[in-house]
Design a protein around this motif. Structure first.
Motif, PDB file in Angstrom:
ATOM      1  N   ARG A 207       0.864  -1.195   0.000  1.00 35.74           N
ATOM      2  CA  ARG A 207       0.000   0.000   0.000  1.00 35.74           C
ATOM      3  C   ARG A 207       0.896   1.239   0.000  1.00 35.74           C
ATOM      4  O   ARG A 207       1.264   1.753   1.068  1.00 35.74           O
ATOM      5  CB  ARG A 207      -0.911  -0.004   1.226  1.00 35.74           C
ATOM      6  N   PRO A 208       1.246   1.754  -1.168  1.00 41.34           N
ATOM      7  CA  PRO A 208       2.207   2.850  -1.243  1.00 41.34           C
ATOM      8  C   PRO A 208       1.621   4.242  -1.047  1.00 41.34           C
ATOM      9  O   PRO A 208       2.335   5.233  -1.125  1.00 41.34           O
ATOM     10  CB  PRO A 208       2.765   2.702  -2.662  1.00 41.34           C
ATOM     11  N   VAL A 209       0.320   4.299  -0.799  1.00 40.46           N
ATOM     12  CA  VAL A 209      -0.364   5.595  -0.675  1.00 40.46           C
ATOM     13  C   VAL A 209      -1.206   5.588   0.592  1.00 40.46           C
ATOM     14  O   VAL A 209      -1.830   4.576   0.922  1.00 40.46           O
ATOM     15  CB  VAL A 209      -1.266   5.867  -1.895  1.00 40.46           C
ATOM     16  N   ALA A 210      -1.201   6.710   1.297  1.00 42.91           N
ATOM     17  CA  ALA A 210      -2.075   6.868   2.460  1.00 42.91           C
ATOM     18  C   ALA A 210      -2.707   8.249   2.416  1.00 42.91           C
ATOM     19  O   ALA A 210      -2.179   9.179   1.795  1.00 42.91           O
ATOM     20  CB  ALA A 210      -1.301   6.686   3.763  1.00 42.91           C
ATOM     21  N   VAL A 211      -3.834   8.364   3.076  1.00 44.71           N
ATOM     22  CA  VAL A 211      -4.505   9.658   3.217  1.00 44.71           C
ATOM     23  C   VAL A 211      -4.578   9.982   4.696  1.00 44.71           C
ATOM     24  O   VAL A 211      -5.005   9.149   5.507  1.00 44.71           O
ATOM     25  CB  VAL A 211      -5.926   9.631   2.612  1.00 44.71           C
TER      26      VAL A 211
END
Length: 248
Positions: free
Chosen positions: A209-213
């Motif tokens: 999961r290379p993206v977070a918010v």
């Protein structure tokens, strides 16, 4: 609060990251039942996927080619020592002004015989992604491009911001007063780095999961793109660590 959504596809050269991420970000669901990404949110993207989209993959078929790639990104060698396998571990200042192991050149999660360089201009990368997300999402979140680095005198690595758009990257508290009325003289908080580190707790290399918010930091999200993460690099005249004790 931070969420790392699933479903980010494999990224290859010339991919439009904003277009790839839009359906993924639309699908973010928050604990209160709301969905999507809003104006006050911060999208944190690992530099690796940004570099892949920008075609920053180079040949590294052997140690010599990997060392050559590191040489090409190095401005100044800070420290080095032999590795047990016979190679060298080098801590260097790279062309972005970042002090990192191997200049940030990465051989993990890339095809065998290759290495990945950091983005050419991470702040510009963040600005472009932000514009693309704004056009597709109808909101204007802040964007951080993050990378992992070690810290002097501390074990373990943390994520930090190497690119940013729409974020107040530093919070300068100098001139304010503490609860006892004393004026703060030196406190400047690296807000963008702290957001990047918080995001890494929910994404990470192994989870895919290379993206977070990150939500809850609307007070540091700005309408304008701002000065970017390049302003976080301490200028040489302020750097006490690059000189010896006597010289300092």
């Amino acid at each position: 609060m931070a969420v790392a959504p699933e479903g980010v596809p494999n990224v290859t050269a010339s991919d439009d990251l904003a277009a790839l991420l839009t359906p993924v970000l639309h699908g973010v669901v928050w604990p209160d039942g709301t969905a999507g990404v809003g104006d006050g949110d911060v999208v944190v993207i690992s530099s690796k996927v940004v570099s892949k989209a920008e075609g920053r993959l180079v040949a590294a078929r052997d140690d010599a080619e990997r060392e050559s790639a590191i040489d090409g990104e190095t401005v100044r060698v800070v420290a080095e020592r032999p590795k047990p396998d016979g190679g060298r571990l080098r801590i260097v200042e790279n062309r972005l002004g970042l002090v990192m192991a191997a200049a940030g050149v990465d051989t993990s999660d890339v095809p065998p015989g290759t290495a990945l360089l950091l983005p050419e201009d991470p702040d510009e990368s963040a600005r472009q992604i932000r514009r693309g997300l704004n056009a597709r999402l109808g909101s204007r979140p802040g964007v951080i491009v993050s990378d992992t680095a070690g810290r002097p005198w501390r074990r373990g690595v943390v994520d930090m911001a190497i690119g940013a758009a729409g974020i107040t990257v530093l919070s300068d508290l100098r001139g304010t007063r503490d609860q006892y009325g004393r004026e703060l003289e030196t406190t400047v908080i690296g807000v963008a780095d702290e957001i990047a580190a918080a995001a890494e707790l929910v994404k990470g290399k192994i989870s895919g999961r290379p993206v977070a918010v990150v939500r809850g930091m609307a007070h540091v999200v700005t309408a304008e793109d701002g000065e970017g993460a390049g302003s976080l690099v301490r200028p040489p005249e302020e750097d006490m660590f690059r000189r010896g004790v006597r010289e300092t």
